[in-house]
Design an enzyme around this catalytic site. Structure first.
Site, PDB file in Angstrom:
ATOM      1  N   HIS A 106     -27.643 -19.221  -5.131  1.00 29.20           N
ATOM      2  CA  HIS A 106     -26.192 -19.040  -4.991  1.00 29.20           C
ATOM      3  C   HIS A 106     -25.498 -20.400  -4.860  1.00 29.20           C
ATOM      4  CE1 HIS A 106     -22.540 -16.894  -3.249  1.00 29.20           C
ATOM      5  NE2 HIS A 106     -22.313 -18.150  -2.920  1.00 29.20           N
ATOM      6  N   GLU A 107     -26.063 -21.273  -4.014  1.00 26.88           N
ATOM      7  CA  GLU A 107     -25.440 -22.588  -3.826  1.00 26.88           C
ATOM      8  C   GLU A 107     -25.592 -23.451  -5.077  1.00 26.88           C
ATOM      9  OE1 GLU A 107     -23.469 -22.826  -1.429  1.00 26.88           O
ATOM     10  OE2 GLU A 107     -24.251 -21.042  -0.450  1.00 26.88           O
ATOM     11  N   GLY A 161     -24.798 -20.813   3.752  1.00 25.65           N
ATOM     12  CA  GLY A 161     -24.884 -21.886   2.777  1.00 25.65           C
ATOM     13  C   GLY A 161     -23.496 -22.397   2.451  1.00 25.65           C
ATOM     14  N   HIS A 198     -22.883 -22.903  -7.492  1.00 25.38           N
ATOM     15  CA  HIS A 198     -21.630 -23.625  -7.192  1.00 25.38           C
ATOM     16  C   HIS A 198     -21.617 -25.000  -7.867  1.00 25.38           C
ATOM     17  CE1 HIS A 198     -19.420 -21.072  -4.463  1.00 25.38           C
ATOM     18  NE2 HIS A 198     -20.487 -20.865  -3.704  1.00 25.38           N
ATOM     19  N   GLN A 204     -17.199 -26.594  -2.650  1.00 23.06           N
ATOM     20  CA  GLN A 204     -16.440 -25.621  -1.864  1.00 23.06           C
ATOM     21  C   GLN A 204     -15.531 -26.278  -0.836  1.00 23.06           C
ATOM     22  OE1 GLN A 204     -20.094 -23.070  -0.896  1.00 23.06           O
ATOM     23  NE2 GLN A 204     -18.432 -21.596  -0.883  1.00 23.06           N
ATOM     24  N   CYS A 229     -19.405 -14.819  -0.447  1.00 19.92           N
ATOM     25  CA  CYS A 229     -19.222 -16.255  -0.605  1.00 19.92           C
ATOM     26  C   CYS A 229     -18.023 -16.687   0.237  1.00 19.92           C
ATOM     27  CB  CYS A 229     -18.967 -16.571  -2.076  1.00 19.92           C
ATOM     28  SG  CYS A 229     -18.684 -18.323  -2.383  1.00 19.92           S
ATOM     29  N   LEU A 230     -18.164 -17.792   0.939  1.00 17.39           N
ATOM     30  CA  LEU A 230     -17.071 -18.279   1.780  1.00 17.39           C
ATOM     31  C   LEU A 230     -15.825 -18.591   0.957  1.00 17.39           C
ATOM     32  CD1 LEU A 230     -19.232 -20.627   4.032  1.00 17.39           C
ATOM     33  CD2 LEU A 230     -18.321 -18.373   4.649  1.00 17.39           C
TER      34      LEU A 230
HETATM   35 CO    CO Z   1     -20.706 -19.329  -2.330  1.00 18.33          CO
END
Ligand code: CO
Length: 168
Positions: free
Chosen positions: A131-132, A45, A135, A50, A89-90
């Site tokens: 999760h997304e 995701g 953000h 991000q 998380c990226l």
């Molecule tokens: Co994330």
């Protein structure tokens, strides 16, 4: 186009995200580039903030080859059952901790064609979607981990933040 991923400490991750007002070619191009970037780093995701774009949209690929492009999402219902599952998380590379979230949920959003989608998601789809969504609210999974887990990663987060700010 592959975007640069913004990491912990970058203020863009904590900035307010605006509703997408027109679902046009520009928005579709950003969504395509989000998918390309997510796949390039093997994520499941990726949300617009991000990559430094403060708009309420994200992409999820919780099953290989099945991509959801999500614009202006809302939650309609949550399951009362919650499950604990490890997340990463990226934007917070190298840290994986358990987060408790509802197991399934009903969501509404616009797809890239401007159509309203309403659907029920469970398991990894439900988790990734939440999760997304976080953000878009400026929330990171590390904000939701248990206090004891947070203490364990405090120093690494502090160093990550310093590194991020140095490279801004
Ligand atoms: Co994330």
């Amino acid at each position: 186009m592959i975007y640069k991923i913004r990491t912990y400490g970058d203020p863009v991750l904590r900035t307010e995200n605006n509703l997408v007002e027109n679902i046009d070619d520009e928005v579709r191009e950003i969504l395509n580039d989000l998918v390309e970037t997510m796949r390039d780093i093997s994520g499941i995701g990726l949300a617009a903030p991000q990559v430094g774009i403060n708009l309420r949209m994200f992409v999820v690929e919780a099953e290989e080859g099945v991509v959801r492009k999500v614009i202006n999402p809302e939650f309609l219902e949550y399951s009362s059952k919650k499950v604990d599952h490890e997340e990463g998380c990226l934007s917070v590379p190298g840290i994986h901790k358990k987060v408790k979230r509802p197991e399934s949920l009903k969501v509404r959003y616009f797809n890239e064609n401007g159509e309203t989608v309403e659907e029920e998601l469970d398991d990894l789809w439900a988790r990734a979607f939440q999760h997304e969504y976080d953000h878009l609210e400026g929330v990171l999974f590390i904000d939701k981990i248990a206090p004891v887990a947070k203490r364990l990663v405090k120093k690494r987060l502090l160093n990550m933040k310093k590194e991020t700010l140095k490279n801004l």
